[in-house]
Write a protein that holds these residues in place. Structure first.
Motif, short mmCIF file in Angstrom:
data_model
loop_
_atom_site.label_atom_id
_atom_site.label_comp_id
_atom_site.label_asym_id
_atom_site.label_seq_id
_atom_site.Cartn_x
_atom_site.Cartn_y
_atom_site.Cartn_z
N ARG A 112 50.67 35.56 -12.75
CA ARG A 112 49.78 36.38 -12.29
C ARG A 112 49.05 37.02 -13.49
N LEU A 113 47.96 37.40 -13.19
CA LEU A 113 47.14 38.41 -14.22
C LEU A 113 47.19 39.69 -13.71
N LEU A 114 47.57 40.70 -14.43
CA LEU A 114 47.47 42.14 -14.35
C LEU A 114 46.39 42.80 -15.16
N LEU A 115 45.40 43.34 -14.57
CA LEU A 115 44.49 44.07 -15.43
C LEU A 115 44.94 45.50 -15.17
N VAL A 116 45.39 45.96 -16.48
CA VAL A 116 45.84 47.28 -16.57
C VAL A 116 45.10 48.17 -17.25
N SER A 117 44.77 49.57 -16.70
CA SER A 117 44.12 50.74 -17.71
C SER A 117 45.22 51.26 -18.73
N LEU A 118 44.58 51.35 -19.73
CA LEU A 118 45.61 51.83 -20.86
C LEU A 118 45.54 53.50 -21.09
N SER A 119 44.78 54.02 -20.23
CA SER A 119 44.68 55.62 -20.09
C SER A 119 45.62 56.10 -19.19
N ASP A 120 46.13 55.57 -18.23
CA ASP A 120 46.95 55.93 -17.48
C ASP A 120 48.23 55.29 -16.92
N GLY A 121 47.76 53.88 -17.34
CA GLY A 121 48.94 52.81 -17.07
C GLY A 121 48.90 52.10 -15.41
N SER A 122 47.70 52.70 -14.76
CA SER A 122 47.51 52.06 -13.41
C SER A 122 47.18 50.58 -13.61
N ILE A 123 47.58 49.81 -12.46
CA ILE A 123 47.04 48.33 -12.31
C ILE A 123 45.58 48.50 -11.67
N LEU A 124 44.56 47.94 -12.41
CA LEU A 124 43.44 48.04 -11.82
C LEU A 124 43.15 46.79 -10.81
N ALA A 125 43.78 45.66 -11.17
CA ALA A 125 43.69 44.25 -10.20
C ALA A 125 44.63 43.40 -10.57
N THR A 126 45.02 42.48 -9.71
CA THR A 126 46.03 41.65 -9.82
C THR A 126 45.53 40.33 -9.31
N TYR A 127 45.65 39.30 -10.09
CA TYR A 127 45.11 37.85 -9.92
C TYR A 127 46.11 37.01 -9.80
N ALA A 128 46.10 36.07 -8.66
CA ALA A 128 47.34 35.21 -8.60
C ALA A 128 46.92 33.58 -9.18
N LEU A 129 47.54 33.20 -10.11
CA LEU A 129 47.21 31.80 -10.74
C LEU A 129 47.63 30.69 -9.95
N SER A 130 46.87 29.66 -9.62
CA SER A 130 47.61 28.55 -8.81
C SER A 130 47.46 27.30 -9.66
N ASP A 131 47.89 26.29 -9.21
CA ASP A 131 47.92 25.20 -10.04
C ASP A 131 46.75 24.19 -9.63
N GLY A 132 46.24 24.57 -8.59
CA GLY A 132 45.15 23.57 -7.94
C GLY A 132 43.77 23.64 -8.06
N GLY A 142 50.81 56.30 -30.40
CA GLY A 142 52.18 56.03 -30.51
C GLY A 142 52.80 57.01 -29.19
N ALA A 143 52.12 57.14 -28.22
CA ALA A 143 52.62 57.60 -26.82
C ALA A 143 53.16 56.40 -26.11
N GLU A 144 53.97 56.73 -25.54
CA GLU A 144 54.75 55.53 -24.50
C GLU A 144 53.91 55.59 -23.24
N LEU A 145 53.73 54.40 -22.74
CA LEU A 145 52.90 54.34 -21.45
C LEU A 145 53.72 53.51 -20.44
N ALA A 146 53.84 53.87 -19.35
CA ALA A 146 54.77 53.05 -18.34
C ALA A 146 53.69 52.18 -17.52
N ILE A 147 53.84 50.84 -17.58
CA ILE A 147 53.20 50.03 -16.68
C ILE A 147 54.21 49.42 -15.51
N ALA A 148 53.67 49.53 -14.74
CA ALA A 148 54.69 48.86 -13.21
C ALA A 148 54.46 47.42 -13.10
N ILE A 149 55.27 46.76 -13.68
CA ILE A 149 55.27 45.16 -13.33
C ILE A 149 56.30 44.78 -12.47
#
Length: 116
Positions: free
Chosen positions: A96-116, A62-69
């Motif tokens: 884009r795809l964002l891989l987020v850690s639920l323990s601290d809300g940090s973004i572990l990886a960012t993946y750009a999606l393309s059409d091609g 029930g704790a609130e976790l801030a994720i920076a998108i």
């Protein structure tokens, strides 16, 4: 004395053999001491792991976790995997795809999606 009593009496060892025997006894004592210390270290590590629980720090239920998108991004899908979440978002520059850690809300990886 009888003949059987004479054979049971041990003769003292010569000095060179006695020195070797003492060295072997000392080596045995040191080896046993090192093994006891190693066993105690392993047991204390196991007790520490069991008492501390599994994994790192987890937020309370029930704790609130801030994720920076990125600003203006829309979250389209989410997927959970243990203590991580995968977010599919739509931004002004594309998907884009964002891989987020639920323990601290940090973004572990960012993946750009393309059409091609």
């Amino acid at each position: 004395m009888t003949h059987s009593d004479d054979s049971e009496i041990e003769k003292p060892l010569d000095p060179a053999t006695e020195r070797v025997r003492r060295k072997l006894v000392r080596l045995l004592a040191v080896s046993i001491g090192i093994m006891l210390i190693a066993v105690m270290a392993v047991l204390s590590a196991v007790v520490y792991k069991v008492s501390s629980g599994s994994g790192g720090a987890r937020p309370q239920p029930g704790a609130e976790l801030a994720i920076a998108i990125p600003p203006g991004a829309d979250i389209l899908e989410t997927s959970l995997d243990g203590d991580r979440a995968l977010l599919r978002i739509r931004t002004a520059t594309g998907m884009r795809l964002l891989l987020v850690s639920l323990s601290d809300g940090s973004i572990l990886a960012t993946y750009a999606l393309s059409d091609g």
